[in-house]
Design a protein around this motif. Structure first.
Motif, mmCIF file in Angstrom:
data_model
loop_
_atom_site.group_PDB
_atom_site.id
_atom_site.type_symbol
_atom_site.label_atom_id
_atom_site.label_comp_id
_atom_site.label_asym_id
_atom_site.label_seq_id
_atom_site.Cartn_x
_atom_site.Cartn_y
_atom_site.Cartn_z
ATOM 1 N N ARG A 117 -21.340 16.567 -24.830
ATOM 2 C CA ARG A 117 -21.085 17.696 -25.330
ATOM 3 C C ARG A 117 -20.047 18.452 -24.645
ATOM 4 O O ARG A 117 -20.252 18.675 -23.778
ATOM 5 C CB ARG A 117 -21.917 18.704 -25.873
ATOM 6 C CG ARG A 117 -21.765 20.008 -26.224
ATOM 7 C CD ARG A 117 -23.047 20.769 -26.958
ATOM 8 N NE ARG A 117 -23.930 20.080 -27.927
ATOM 9 C CZ ARG A 117 -24.969 20.391 -28.382
ATOM 10 N NH1 ARG A 117 -25.694 21.391 -27.957
ATOM 11 N NH2 ARG A 117 -25.531 19.479 -29.360
ATOM 12 N N TYR A 118 -18.965 18.910 -25.312
ATOM 13 C CA TYR A 118 -17.680 19.505 -24.534
ATOM 14 C C TYR A 118 -17.375 20.830 -25.152
ATOM 15 O O TYR A 118 -17.548 21.257 -26.450
ATOM 16 C CB TYR A 118 -16.555 18.704 -24.549
ATOM 17 C CG TYR A 118 -16.466 17.479 -23.874
ATOM 18 C CD1 TYR A 118 -16.606 17.191 -22.551
ATOM 19 C CD2 TYR A 118 -17.174 16.178 -24.484
ATOM 20 C CE1 TYR A 118 -16.735 15.944 -21.985
ATOM 21 C CE2 TYR A 118 -17.067 15.100 -23.744
ATOM 22 C CZ TYR A 118 -17.074 15.035 -22.645
ATOM 23 O OH TYR A 118 -17.027 13.544 -22.109
ATOM 24 N N LYS A 119 -16.630 21.854 -24.397
ATOM 25 C CA LYS A 119 -16.161 22.922 -24.717
ATOM 26 C C LYS A 119 -14.884 22.638 -25.452
ATOM 27 O O LYS A 119 -14.211 21.872 -25.267
ATOM 28 C CB LYS A 119 -15.824 23.890 -23.379
ATOM 29 C CG LYS A 119 -16.871 24.313 -22.521
ATOM 30 C CD LYS A 119 -16.489 24.887 -21.230
ATOM 31 C CE LYS A 119 -17.434 25.005 -20.259
ATOM 32 N NZ LYS A 119 -16.999 25.712 -18.958
ATOM 33 N N LEU A 120 -14.626 23.553 -26.457
ATOM 34 C CA LEU A 120 -13.229 23.606 -27.344
ATOM 35 C C LEU A 120 -12.524 24.634 -26.545
ATOM 36 O O LEU A 120 -12.870 25.788 -26.277
ATOM 37 C CB LEU A 120 -13.739 23.737 -28.489
ATOM 38 C CG LEU A 120 -13.700 22.812 -29.460
ATOM 39 C CD1 LEU A 120 -14.122 23.412 -30.783
ATOM 40 C CD2 LEU A 120 -12.465 21.934 -29.804
ATOM 41 N N ASN A 121 -11.393 24.187 -26.072
ATOM 42 C CA ASN A 121 -10.317 25.137 -25.375
ATOM 43 C C ASN A 121 -9.092 24.477 -25.473
ATOM 44 O O ASN A 121 -8.854 23.151 -25.934
ATOM 45 C CB ASN A 121 -10.615 25.501 -23.941
ATOM 46 C CG ASN A 121 -10.684 24.326 -23.138
ATOM 47 O OD1 ASN A 121 -10.047 23.498 -22.912
ATOM 48 N ND2 ASN A 121 -11.742 24.415 -21.957
#
Length: 160
Positions: A80-84
């Motif tokens: 799971r990854y941050k959205l940026n």
């Protein structure tokens, strides 16, 4: 009402529009590694995972993701990854089309699998690249209309 894309792969501008759209309406995204390759993955795979590593929220070993259940065959790992702006750029630059994410490549040079975007902890977009299948589960009518206008690929409807 939900929508799906099957065998008609969004590529080029359609792919970039899809990534941009879901990055605007999602909270985070996931990629999957199917634990079936003891010899490891291709260089492109490792490169993308290394670029995304600083943005990792969590990692989980399981048998199920938003679009696939592998309980009878093998396990998988969900990342799971941050959205940026950086992770969006990585997604756009790493592939030229949607089904490259886990799609079968004759040179075995595939990217991580099953790109999935979440909104309020629910998958609003998931795909199974090796099956050339993607599903869109938007509930907001304005978001649905905006998405349809951005994507040249034909969407098929299904009832929930």
């Amino acid at each position: 009402m939900g929508y799906f894309i099957e065998h008609e792969c969004p590529s080029g501008a359609d792919y970039h529009n899809l990534i941009r759209f879901f990055s605007e309406v999602s909270d985070y995204f996931e990629l999957t590694r199917y634990n079936i390759r003891p010899e490891g993955y291709a260089e492109d795979y490792d490169q993308v995972m290394a670029q995304l590593a600083p943005y990792l929220i969590s990692k989980k070993n399981t048998h199920k993701n938003a679009g696939n259940d592998t309980r009878r065959w093998h396990s998988m790992t969900l990342f799971r990854y941050k959205l940026n702006s950086t992770t969006i750029r990585i997604l756009k630059e790493s592939a030229d089309s949607l089904f490259e994410w886990g799609g079968r490549d004759e040179e075995d040079n595939q990217l991580p699998e099953d790109l999935t975007f979440y909104q309020n902890r629910k998958p609003i977009f998931f795909m199974v690249g090796h099956e050339e299948y993607a599903e869109i589960n938007l509930t907001d009518e304005k978001e649905i209309e905006k998405f349809k206008s951005l994507l040249g690929t034909a969407l098929k409807e299904f009832d929930d």
